[in-house]
Enzyme design. Structure first.
Site, mmCIF file in Angstrom:
data_model
loop_
_atom_site.group_PDB
_atom_site.id
_atom_site.type_symbol
_atom_site.label_atom_id
_atom_site.label_comp_id
_atom_site.label_asym_id
_atom_site.label_seq_id
_atom_site.Cartn_x
_atom_site.Cartn_y
_atom_site.Cartn_z
ATOM 1 N N HIS A 33 0.771 -1.188 -0.104
ATOM 2 C CA HIS A 33 -0.034 0.022 -0.151
ATOM 3 C C HIS A 33 0.982 1.073 -0.053
ATOM 4 O O HIS A 33 0.487 2.273 0.549
ATOM 5 C CB HIS A 33 -0.989 -0.042 1.378
ATOM 6 C CG HIS A 33 -2.055 -0.867 0.849
ATOM 7 N ND1 HIS A 33 -3.266 -0.983 0.166
ATOM 8 C CD2 HIS A 33 -2.100 -2.306 1.588
ATOM 9 C CE1 HIS A 33 -3.870 -2.243 0.298
ATOM 10 N NE2 HIS A 33 -3.216 -3.086 0.916
ATOM 11 N N ASP A 35 2.686 1.770 -3.075
ATOM 12 C CA ASP A 35 2.794 2.012 -4.663
ATOM 13 C C ASP A 35 2.165 3.336 -5.302
ATOM 14 O O ASP A 35 2.614 4.079 -5.797
ATOM 15 C CB ASP A 35 2.776 0.924 -5.557
ATOM 16 C CG ASP A 35 1.575 0.246 -5.734
ATOM 17 O OD1 ASP A 35 0.840 0.407 -4.595
ATOM 18 O OD2 ASP A 35 1.520 -0.805 -6.456
ATOM 19 N N GLY A 122 -5.894 -15.525 -7.217
ATOM 20 C CA GLY A 122 -6.639 -14.992 -5.908
ATOM 21 C C GLY A 122 -5.787 -15.107 -4.642
ATOM 22 O O GLY A 122 -6.563 -15.009 -3.687
ATOM 23 N N GLY A 124 -3.142 -13.126 -4.015
ATOM 24 C CA GLY A 124 -1.964 -11.987 -3.820
ATOM 25 C C GLY A 124 -0.673 -12.105 -4.427
ATOM 26 O O GLY A 124 0.052 -11.268 -4.143
ATOM 27 N N LEU A 125 -0.757 -12.832 -5.488
ATOM 28 C CA LEU A 125 0.670 -13.285 -6.121
ATOM 29 C C LEU A 125 0.573 -12.525 -7.608
ATOM 30 O O LEU A 125 1.341 -12.941 -8.480
ATOM 31 C CB LEU A 125 0.887 -14.930 -6.122
ATOM 32 C CG LEU A 125 1.041 -15.322 -4.659
ATOM 33 C CD1 LEU A 125 1.537 -16.763 -4.869
ATOM 34 C CD2 LEU A 125 2.113 -14.468 -3.923
ATOM 35 N N SER A 126 -0.539 -11.765 -7.622
ATOM 36 C CA SER A 126 -0.493 -11.106 -9.142
ATOM 37 C C SER A 126 -0.875 -11.902 -10.210
ATOM 38 O O SER A 126 -0.321 -11.832 -11.277
ATOM 39 C CB SER A 126 0.708 -10.106 -9.286
ATOM 40 O OG SER A 126 0.867 -9.246 -8.354
ATOM 41 N N GLU A 160 -6.173 -3.667 -16.586
ATOM 42 C CA GLU A 160 -6.633 -4.170 -15.380
ATOM 43 C C GLU A 160 -7.550 -3.552 -14.850
ATOM 44 O O GLU A 160 -8.646 -3.786 -14.129
ATOM 45 C CB GLU A 160 -5.507 -4.459 -14.565
ATOM 46 C CG GLU A 160 -5.596 -5.682 -13.655
ATOM 47 C CD GLU A 160 -4.245 -5.851 -13.104
ATOM 48 O OE1 GLU A 160 -3.362 -5.940 -13.290
ATOM 49 O OE2 GLU A 160 -4.304 -6.386 -11.738
ATOM 50 N N ASP A 172 2.942 -4.448 -9.400
ATOM 51 C CA ASP A 172 2.809 -5.648 -9.838
ATOM 52 C C ASP A 172 3.390 -5.740 -11.258
ATOM 53 O O ASP A 172 3.872 -6.631 -11.774
ATOM 54 C CB ASP A 172 1.154 -6.369 -9.759
ATOM 55 C CG ASP A 172 0.553 -6.202 -8.318
ATOM 56 O OD1 ASP A 172 1.330 -5.823 -7.442
ATOM 57 O OD2 ASP A 172 -0.421 -6.246 -8.211
ATOM 58 N N TYR A 221 -9.862 -1.988 -0.764
ATOM 59 C CA TYR A 221 -8.528 -1.363 -1.282
ATOM 60 C C TYR A 221 -8.928 0.063 -1.727
ATOM 61 O O TYR A 221 -8.074 0.929 -1.557
ATOM 62 C CB TYR A 221 -8.132 -2.041 -2.688
ATOM 63 C CG TYR A 221 -7.065 -1.975 -3.167
ATOM 64 C CD1 TYR A 221 -5.804 -2.439 -3.022
ATOM 65 C CD2 TYR A 221 -6.918 -1.008 -4.020
ATOM 66 C CE1 TYR A 221 -4.627 -2.142 -3.678
ATOM 67 C CE2 TYR A 221 -5.626 -0.662 -4.841
ATOM 68 C CZ TYR A 221 -4.586 -1.342 -4.432
ATOM 69 O OH TYR A 221 -3.375 -0.889 -5.241
HETATM 70 C C1 GLA Z 1 -2.424 -5.074 -5.031
HETATM 71 C C2 GLA Z 1 -2.414 -3.762 -6.041
HETATM 72 C C3 GLA Z 1 -0.765 -3.330 -5.923
HETATM 73 C C4 GLA Z 1 -0.529 -2.639 -4.588
HETATM 74 C C5 GLA Z 1 -0.736 -3.875 -3.571
HETATM 75 C C6 GLA Z 1 -0.534 -3.336 -2.189
HETATM 76 O O1 GLA Z 1 -1.493 -5.880 -5.246
HETATM 77 O O2 GLA Z 1 -2.457 -4.235 -7.551
HETATM 78 O O3 GLA Z 1 -0.714 -2.167 -7.010
HETATM 79 O O4 GLA Z 1 -1.199 -1.507 -4.347
HETATM 80 O O5 GLA Z 1 -1.988 -4.418 -3.726
HETATM 81 O O6 GLA Z 1 0.771 -3.309 -1.886
#
Ligand code: GLA
Length: 374
Positions: A33, A35, A122, A124-126, A160, A172, A221
């Site tokens: 949180h 970026d 799903g 948190g690994l993008s 996105e 990410d 978010y």
């Molecule tokens: C998600 C968002 C990122 C970043 C993170 C938290 O992954 O896509 O841009 O803000 O949350 O660090």
């Protein structure tokens, strides 16, 4: 500007009948949180990736199938489809990417895409950013749009946001586009300067998935981001990047951002110095700040952090947006010993919660790019 293909050594081809693009997911070692506040982050690309094989299509349509996700996606190649109306819902990323590149001048031809991914979804690994980056590279190339890597990250983020409405930052996409094997990336999200820092061989990166779906993530978010923007505006600043701890002492959300930025820089120093104890302490402080000040943790993530530390990690924290997803930890272990630690953590987590924590040793993978079929 050079074409992306030119950036990939050995991957130059003229008019390939088929092309293939790949983009990795990422795990963030520290700096969450921050970026979207123009702060600092320290992610690494994973050796798990989304791959898209491209073949010529028909009838001015971009069609896509996935080896993991259901349904056939079928959108107009000229970008006129509204992404958020597309079903199956993963097709919104396809429509978002088609729109994002066509609005920048790409002329996307009819294409058939085959999508396949080894990034857990799903968690948190993008996984979505890996998909968006791979789509952006594939569609920009097919549509003759020249992008450098930072532009590609911006376009993928735009795709996105069109697909999901979630106002994410750039971490990410940049991690996916600049990853280096064996390295973490210190990213300055204001200048977009990136420094690759080697991860010493005797530090194992442990990743454990809480198994919790992140259903609240989208709305919360956006709320957290809005809180940061309001705090910056109250200080007469565009972002919290230049705020001092004295200025934000009484605002927990902003306090998290300011202290987290300092932790990222300290962690980068500790990584350069191979000082795992300092890295671990900073990760634990980051988790406490995300839990107490930024309020994005869950009891399950807190438990996983405790279990990892009990089992031998020197530090651990939630990684990514929070509200579920994964934790990341570091341990002074060889990978095989790290696997044994993760097995113990998963077993204890299952006993305590009934949830399955998929866990693995995270290895830093290479940047998104072009690959040749065969
Ligand atoms: C998600 C968002 C990122 C970043 C993170 C938290 O992954 O896509 O841009 O803000 O949350 O660090």
């Amino acid at each position: 500007m050079r074409r992306l293909r030119d950036l990939d050594p050995g991957a130059r081809v003229s008019r390939p009948p088929k092309a293939q693009w790949r983009a990795p997911g990422r795990v963030n070692l520290i700096g969450d949180h921050t970026d979207y506040c123009e702060g600092f982050v320290l992610p690494m690309a994973l050796d798990r990736e989304c791959v898209i094989a491209v073949t010529p299509g028909a009838d001015d349509r971009v069609k896509a199938r996935s080896l993991q996700l259901d349904g056939v996606v079928d959108v107009a190649a000229d970008g006129h489809d509204e992404p958020r109306t597309i079903e199956p819902s993963w097709g919104r990323f396809v429509a978002g990417a088609v729109q994002a590149v066509t609005e920048r001048g790409a002329r996307v031809p009819a294409l058939d895409l085959e999508v396949s991914s080894t990034v857990p979804t799903g968690s948190g690994l993008s996984s979505s950013s890996a998909l968006a980056v791979a789509l952006t590279l594939a569609l920009a190339d097919a549509g003759d749009l020249e992008l450098d890597r930072r532009d590609a990250a911006r376009v993928a983020l735009d795709a996105e946001v069109r697909a999901t409405g979630v106002p994410g930052g750039l971490m990410d996409q940049l991690a996916s586009l600049f990853g280096e094997a064996g390295h973490a990336l210190l990213i300055d999200c204001r200048s977009l300067d990136i420094e690759a820092i080697p991860i010493p061989d005797d530090i194992a990166v442990l990743v454990a998935d809480s198994g919790l779906p992140r259903t609240l993530a989208d709305s919360e978010y956006a709320q957290r981001r809005a809180a940061c923007e309001q705090a910056a505006a109250a200080l007469g600043m565009a972002t919290l990047r230049d705020a001092t701890i004295d200025q934000v002492r009484n605002d927990p959300r902003a306090r998290h951002v300011v202290t987290e930025n300092a932790r990222v820089l300290a962690c980068a120093d500790a990584l350069r110095a191979n000082d795992i104890n300092t890295i671990g302490a900073l990760m634990l402080a980051s988790h406490a700040s995300l839990r107490d000040d930024f309020a994005v943790s869950t009891p399950e993530l807190d438990l996983l952090v405790d279990l990892l530390v009990d089992a031998g990690a020197v530090g651990a924290r939630l990684t990514g947006a929070g509200f579920g997803g994964c934790v990341v930890g570091v341990a002074p272990l060889a990978d095989t010993d790290a696997d044994a630690v993760l097995a113990r953590v998963s077993a204890r987590y299952r006993t305590a919660t009934g949830l399955v924590a998929n866990a693995f040793v995270g290895r830093a993978g290479t940047a998104a790019g072009h690959t040749l079929l065969r």
